[in-house]
Scaffold this motif. Structure first.
Motif, PDB file in Angstrom:
ATOM      1  N   PRO A 111       0.817  -1.221   0.000  1.00  0.00           N
ATOM      2  CA  PRO A 111       0.000   0.000   0.000  1.00  0.00           C
ATOM      3  C   PRO A 111       0.850   1.271   0.000  1.00  0.00           C
ATOM      4  N   GLU A 112       1.956   1.268   0.781  1.00  0.00           N
ATOM      5  CA  GLU A 112       2.785   2.478   0.815  1.00  0.00           C
ATOM      6  C   GLU A 112       3.487   2.719  -0.520  1.00  0.00           C
ATOM      7  N   GLU A 113       3.774   1.645  -1.256  1.00  0.00           N
ATOM      8  CA  GLU A 113       4.375   1.811  -2.585  1.00  0.00           C
ATOM      9  C   GLU A 113       3.367   2.398  -3.565  1.00  0.00           C
ATOM     10  N   ILE A 114       2.129   1.885  -3.532  1.00  0.00           N
ATOM     11  CA  ILE A 114       1.078   2.437  -4.389  1.00  0.00           C
ATOM     12  C   ILE A 114       0.816   3.894  -4.026  1.00  0.00           C
ATOM     13  N   GLY A 115       0.833   4.182  -2.723  1.00  0.00           N
ATOM     14  CA  GLY A 115       0.613   5.556  -2.284  1.00  0.00           C
ATOM     15  C   GLY A 115       1.705   6.495  -2.771  1.00  0.00           C
ATOM     16  N   ALA A 116       2.933   6.010  -2.753  1.00  0.00           N
ATOM     17  CA  ALA A 116       4.050   6.844  -3.231  1.00  0.00           C
ATOM     18  C   ALA A 116       3.891   7.169  -4.712  1.00  0.00           C
ATOM     19  N   ILE A 117       3.509   6.156  -5.507  1.00  0.00           N
ATOM     20  CA  ILE A 117       3.314   6.387  -6.944  1.00  0.00           C
ATOM     21  C   ILE A 117       2.170   7.368  -7.172  1.00  0.00           C
ATOM     22  N   ALA A 118       1.060   7.176  -6.421  1.00  0.00           N
ATOM     23  CA  ALA A 118      -0.089   8.074  -6.572  1.00  0.00           C
ATOM     24  C   ALA A 118       0.279   9.508  -6.212  1.00  0.00           C
ATOM     25  N   GLY A 119       1.025   9.653  -5.130  1.00  0.00           N
ATOM     26  CA  GLY A 119       1.429  10.993  -4.727  1.00  0.00           C
ATOM     27  C   GLY A 119       2.335  11.649  -5.751  1.00  0.00           C
ATOM     28  N   TRP A 120       3.225  10.866  -6.348  1.00  0.00           N
ATOM     29  CA  TRP A 120       4.114  11.428  -7.376  1.00  0.00           C
ATOM     30  C   TRP A 120       3.326  11.886  -8.598  1.00  0.00           C
ATOM     31  N   ILE A 121       2.389  11.047  -9.037  1.00  0.00           N
ATOM     32  CA  ILE A 121       1.589  11.421 -10.212  1.00  0.00           C
ATOM     33  C   ILE A 121       0.758  12.661  -9.910  1.00  0.00           C
ATOM     34  N   ALA A 122       0.182  12.719  -8.688  1.00  0.00           N
ATOM     35  CA  ALA A 122      -0.642  13.874  -8.323  1.00  0.00           C
ATOM     36  C   ALA A 122       0.181  15.169  -8.367  1.00  0.00           C
ATOM     37  N   GLY A 123       1.433  15.076  -7.982  1.00  0.00           N
ATOM     38  CA  GLY A 123       2.279  16.268  -7.983  1.00  0.00           C
ATOM     39  C   GLY A 123       3.005  16.517  -9.283  1.00  0.00           C
ATOM     40  N   LEU A 124       2.794  15.628 -10.232  1.00  0.00           N
ATOM     41  CA  LEU A 124       3.501  15.743 -11.523  1.00  0.00           C
ATOM     42  C   LEU A 124       2.691  16.627 -12.452  1.00  0.00           C
ATOM     43  N   ASP A 125       3.031  17.894 -12.492  1.00  0.00           N
ATOM     44  CA  ASP A 125       2.329  18.872 -13.318  1.00  0.00           C
ATOM     45  C   ASP A 125       3.230  19.230 -14.486  1.00  0.00           C
ATOM     46  N   LEU A 126       2.959  18.623 -15.617  1.00  0.00           N
ATOM     47  CA  LEU A 126       3.831  18.823 -16.782  1.00  0.00           C
ATOM     48  C   LEU A 126       3.833  20.268 -17.239  1.00  0.00           C
ATOM     49  N   VAL A 127       2.671  20.941 -17.078  1.00  0.00           N
ATOM     50  CA  VAL A 127       2.613  22.349 -17.493  1.00  0.00           C
ATOM     51  C   VAL A 127       3.573  23.189 -16.658  1.00  0.00           C
ATOM     52  N   THR A 128       3.564  22.958 -15.331  1.00  0.00           N
ATOM     53  CA  THR A 128       4.472  23.698 -14.462  1.00  0.00           C
ATOM     54  C   THR A 128       5.917  23.411 -14.820  1.00  0.00           C
ATOM     55  N   GLN A 129       6.206  22.146 -15.111  1.00  0.00           N
ATOM     56  CA  GLN A 129       7.574  21.775 -15.455  1.00  0.00           C
ATOM     57  C   GLN A 129       8.029  22.451 -16.741  1.00  0.00           C
ATOM     58  N   THR A 130       7.157  22.459 -17.740  1.00  0.00           N
ATOM     59  CA  THR A 130       7.565  23.078 -19.003  1.00  0.00           C
ATOM     60  C   THR A 130       7.667  24.589 -18.874  1.00  0.00           C
ATOM     61  N   LYS A 131       6.859  25.175 -17.962  1.00  0.00           N
ATOM     62  CA  LYS A 131       7.025  26.608 -17.732  1.00  0.00           C
ATOM     63  C   LYS A 131       8.401  26.899 -17.141  1.00  0.00           C
ATOM     64  N   ALA A 132       8.808  26.069 -16.185  1.00  0.00           N
ATOM     65  CA  ALA A 132      10.127  26.252 -15.594  1.00  0.00           C
ATOM     66  C   ALA A 132      11.213  26.045 -16.635  1.00  0.00           C
ATOM     67  N   ALA A 133      11.042  24.989 -17.459  1.00  0.00           N
ATOM     68  CA  ALA A 133      12.023  24.736 -18.512  1.00  0.00           C
ATOM     69  C   ALA A 133      12.026  25.856 -19.532  1.00  0.00           C
ATOM     70  N   GLY A 134      10.866  26.512 -19.699  1.00  0.00           N
ATOM     71  CA  GLY A 134      10.738  27.577 -20.678  1.00  0.00           C
ATOM     72  C   GLY A 134      11.516  28.825 -20.331  1.00  0.00           C
ATOM     73  N   LYS A 135      12.197  28.849 -19.175  1.00  0.00           N
ATOM     74  CA  LYS A 135      13.030  29.984 -18.832  1.00  0.00           C
ATOM     75  C   LYS A 135      14.278  30.050 -19.708  1.00  0.00           C
ATOM     76  N   TRP A 136      14.508  29.036 -20.499  1.00  0.00           N
ATOM     77  CA  TRP A 136      15.609  29.083 -21.478  1.00  0.00           C
ATOM     78  C   TRP A 136      15.453  30.334 -22.324  1.00  0.00           C
ATOM     79  N   TRP A 137      16.543  31.036 -22.599  1.00  0.00           N
ATOM     80  CA  TRP A 137      16.486  32.364 -23.200  1.00  0.00           C
ATOM     81  C   TRP A 137      15.674  32.415 -24.482  1.00  0.00           C
ATOM     82  N   ALA A 138      15.795  31.379 -25.319  1.00  0.00           N
ATOM     83  CA  ALA A 138      15.139  31.417 -26.630  1.00  0.00           C
ATOM     84  C   ALA A 138      13.631  31.310 -26.526  1.00  0.00           C
ATOM     85  N   PHE A 139      13.124  30.842 -25.376  1.00  0.00           N
ATOM     86  CA  PHE A 139      11.686  30.672 -25.211  1.00  0.00           C
ATOM     87  C   PHE A 139      11.033  31.866 -24.516  1.00  0.00           C
TER      88      PHE A 139
END
Length: 827
Positions: A111-139
């Motif tokens: 159960p704790e392993e399933i919970g860890a995976i669920a928590g990671w997916i819940a916090g995995l916001d691809l939009v937020t990540q790409t915004k952070a990555a978008g700080k590259w000068w050309a973007f």
């Protein structure tokens, strides 16, 4: 109508051992996920990798990386949905909500392993990540950059100079003096029209002492029709222009030259760049009835025509090629790196690659009527087609006259089958190649060869010049264009294709279904694009939303990329040294603020390229000499990245060939029309056929001496002179030409057929224009080849050479001038 109509996306196949290593490296190499690496990867490795590692990939799924989970498997698509653990297939499988429960035939996850995976997916916001990555000068969108303050106020002539000078002053360096007028004259001529001035033009400029003489020269050459031929060639490199489809058959696209002429005209008329881009991507959606807009779509047709055993695979290869070229040419992004997995260096997930490709999902390749807009051009094309049509009719009559007596030797054969019977006895068709049938003795070998020759094939000793070649010549002058259009669903064919992620880029391994959208690293979101819908509910605009986004002032890349390309062709290197890669793996900009200033100014000037030429070429930076006595700058900046002097650049193969013809007086200035076929060396005779069909139609008259931009571009056959000087036969977009220095180049420029012919013509022109006086001959030869008078010591040496050179002395002298560095380099 030629069409590619397969109804689901497919992907290129890259079966190299490196794929596993790339995938194992994970998604954004520069934006690692420590939660996945530290907590999730060990759980998945313990329970799942016996079946779902990079090597095994059961059901197409690898759990070795975040990118593998996002790409998903072949049966159920993406294994995780960022921010939505309860909707993610991975969790449903390990929870037993989907059967069979995973891991198969093994203990369940704790159960704790399933919970860890669920928590990671819940916090995995691809939009937020790409915004952070978008700080590259050309973007980031270019800001309003003001030219910096400088100490040497008198040197700077415009805003460009202040950006350049500030960097030099910060390093304790000083710019070089202005180049002499004769050097500037040749520099401007080669940059804008690709050939030297005539002696009259050179003398008039050098004699003009007015303060605006130089700026008037720039304006005059920007208005010269040769400008479009010169700068159109640069764009054709990016557009991977060729007149044929490539690969083994290398079939001709008879009307592709219409796109080449469209590009040349666009530069000559200073078509706004945003309009230029939109027409090439969505001309049919912008102006459905405009021939020019349909011709512009040739950009999407210019890639090699892939022919595999699977039509589905061939279509996907075509779509991949389109997507990669759009990314590199317009956006300066190496999108193709995200075809098989998340981009290793840039924040471009694999899903974004297929979201961008989705704009092309309904595309069909088609040939459309496209009349000639200019009445004079229309009359010229019609006259040529009528001439060749008459020749074709005559060739057909000759063939029929030869064929009829042969029928009588067949005996009693039904009229309906006599053609088939005759041809079966005369030749064999083997892999699209026709060869004499040596097993049948009804006709002699010579009769069989002549039959094939009249058809337009080749017998190994002579080229067929009858129906085959003439039929192609007729086709080239038809008012048509190679274009594209959108497929529309109707009762006779299935619904439109569906866009999906291709697992590992495999054309037949289907992942998550995607909708058309823009790169999230730039937009900061993964929302689908708003496609245009007509009153019947059908999608009417697929590619136009993409084109509008590419040229939107909010897009941080498009104006930067184009201004960098313009800078590259003026200075030999771009502000970004990798003009089609503005990502993390590309070169950092040497003057980022200057590039932002140019991009902003470009948009403010209504995307006019000629205005930017004027700005750059009237700068003190551009006018610098390439020579420098001081060693300080050379030691501090040996590659001249800070532009403390002008770069010395060698002319491309096309400019050298055009200049040879211009100096000899034999250049044919006629513009536009089908490609021409210069004479090739006899040693290439065997390469002038493909499957015993003539693939090159060599000519030796004025038509063969037109500008190099009009030379027929066959992908499987290069023109040796141009190839030696680094001109490419384009299979993919070319961001910059290679520059090599080889002994073979020197030998060709001294002894090759072209240089031999043009040296003789050059000498004859000099005699014709000056008479027998040797001193006048020397002066005129210098003015023609080098745009200047000879120096005193040069005159002495040249006079001695002519006095002892015999009857061919002037020819040898002219050949020597054409072999000088001063002729081949822009100083």
């Amino acid at each position: 109508m030629v069409a590619l109509r397969r109804y689901i996306f497919a992907g290129n196949i890259f079966r190299s051992a490196a794929i596993g290593l790339i995938l194992a490296a994970g998604g954004f190499a520069q934006d690692r996920d420590p939660v996945f690496d530290d907590k999730i990867a060990p759980i998945l490795k313990k329970h799942c990798t016996p079946c779902h590692d990079d090597a095994g990939r059961s059901s197409g799924l690898s759990v070795m990386s975040r990118s593998g989970l996002l790409s998903g498997g072949a049966r159920r698509g993406a294994a995780i949905i960022p921010g939505k653990p309860d909707d993610s297939v991975l969790l449903k499988m390990v929870r037993g909500q989907i059967t069979p429960r995973m891991p198969l035939n093994a203990p369940e996850l704790a159960p704790e392993e399933i919970g860890a995976i669920a928590g990671w997916i819940a916090g995995l916001d691809l939009v937020t990540q790409t915004k952070a990555a978008g700080k590259w000068w050309a973007f980031k969108k270019p800001g309003n950059v003001s030219p910096p303050e400088v100490k040497n106020q008198t040197w700077a002539k415009n805003e460009i100079d202040r950006f350049i000078l500030r960097k030099l002053e910060d390093k304790g360096l000083t710019p070089s003096p202005e180049a002499p007028p004769q050097i500037l004259l040749r520099r401007v001529y080669f940059d804008l029209v690709g050939m030297p001035p005539t002696p009259e033009e050179a003398k008039a400029f050098l004699a003009d002492s007015s303060p605006d003489a130089y700026s008037k020269l720039v304006d005059r050459l920007l208005a010269d029709p040769r400008y479009g031929e010169r700068w159109g060639r640069h764009w054709l490199d990016l557009a991977r222009y060729a007149d044929t489809q490539g690969f083994e058959a290398d079939r001709e696209n008879y009307s592709m030259w219409r796109y080449r002429d469209y590009v040349i005209d666009a530069f000559n008329t200073d078509k706004p760049y945003n309009r230029f881009v939109k027409e090439q991507l969505a001309g049919d959606e912008m102006a459905p009835t405009s021939p020019e807009a349909r011709i512009a779509l040739g950009f999407l047709r210019l890639g090699p025509r892939f022919q595999t055993t699977s039509t589905l695979e061939s279509r996907q290869l075509t779509l991949d090629e389109m997507t990669a070229t759009v990314g590199s040419a317009f956006l300066g992004l190496t999108l193709k790196c995200a075809q098989c997995h998340d981009h290793k260096y840039d924040p471009v997930p694999q899903k974004d690659y297929y979201r961008l490709q989705a704009f092309f999902v309904p595309i069909e390749l088609t040939d459309v009527p496209a009349d000639f807009a200019d009445p004079a051009v229309k009359a010229r094309m019609k006259a040529a087609q009528d001439r060749y049509s008459k020749q074709l009719a005559e060739a057909q009559a000759r063939f029929k006259a030869y064929q009829e007596p042969l029928f009588t030797r067949l005996g009693e054969v039904p009229a309906a089958s006599r053609n088939q019977m005759l041809e079966r006895r005369i030749f064999r068709a083997d892999a699209n190649a026709l060869t004499p049938n040596l097993e049948d003795n009804t006709f002699s070998l010579e009769e069989k060869k002549k039959y094939l020759d009249l058809l337009g094939y080749v017998d190994g000793n002579r080229g067929g010049r009858d129906m085959g070649v003439i039929r192609r010549q007729v086709a080239r002058y038809e008012p048509k264009a190679h274009s594209v259009q959108n497929a529309r669903p109707d009762s006779s064919k299935p619904s439109l294709p569906v866009a999906v992620v291709r697992i590992r880029g495999e054309y037949n391994q289907y992942g998550e279904v995607v909708q058309a959208g823009f790169p999230s690293a730039i937009t900061g979101n993964t929302e689908p694009a708003a496609l245009t819908v007509d009153r019947f509910g059908n999608i009417a605009g697929w590619r136009l939303p993409l084109a509008n986004w590419i040229v939107s002032p909010d897009n941080p890349l498009t104006a930067r990329v184009m201004m960098n390309r313009v800078w590259q062709h003026h200075f030999g290197s771009g502000i970004v040294g990798t003009p089609s890669d503005f990502g993390r793996n590309g070169s950092a900009p040497t003057h980022p603020e200057l590039l932002d200033y140019l991009a902003t100014r470009f948009v403010e000037s209504k995307w006019g390229i000629k205005a930017m030429h004027r700005l750059i070429m009237n700068s003190a930076t551009y006018k610098q000499t390439s020579l420098r006595a001081s060693k300080n700058e050379e030691t501090a900046d040996p590659a001249n990245r800070l532009l403390w002097r002008m770069n010395r650049t060698r002319l491309e193969g096309e400019a050298v060939r055009d200049s040879l013809l211009a100096v000899s007086g034999r250049l044919n200035p006629e513009r536009g029309g089908p490609g021409v076929f210069p004479k090739l060396p006899d040693a290439m005779k065997d390469r002038m056929t493909i499957k015993n069909l003539p693939s090159w139609e060599p000519a030796d008259g004025p038509e063969s001496r037109r500008r190099s931009v009009y030379v027929f571009q066959r992908r499987q056959l290069e023109v040796p002179f141009l190839s030696l000087l680094d001109a490419s036969v384009f299979q993919s977009s070319c961001e910059r030409r290679a520059v090599s220095t080889t002994s073979l180049q020197a030998l060709t420029l001294m002894n090759g057929d072209l240089i031999t012919e043009e040296s003789a013509a050059f000498a004859e022109r000099v005699r014709r224009e000056t008479g027998p006086d040797k001193s006048e001959q020397i002066r005129q030869a210098f003015w023609l080849a080098l745009s200047r008078a000879p120096k005193a010591e040069e005159m002495t040496m040249a006079r001695k050479f002519l006095d002892t050179g015999g009857v061919d002395g002037l020819v040898s002298f002219c050949r020597t001038l054409l072999n000088t560095n001063e002729f081949a380099y822009v100083d």
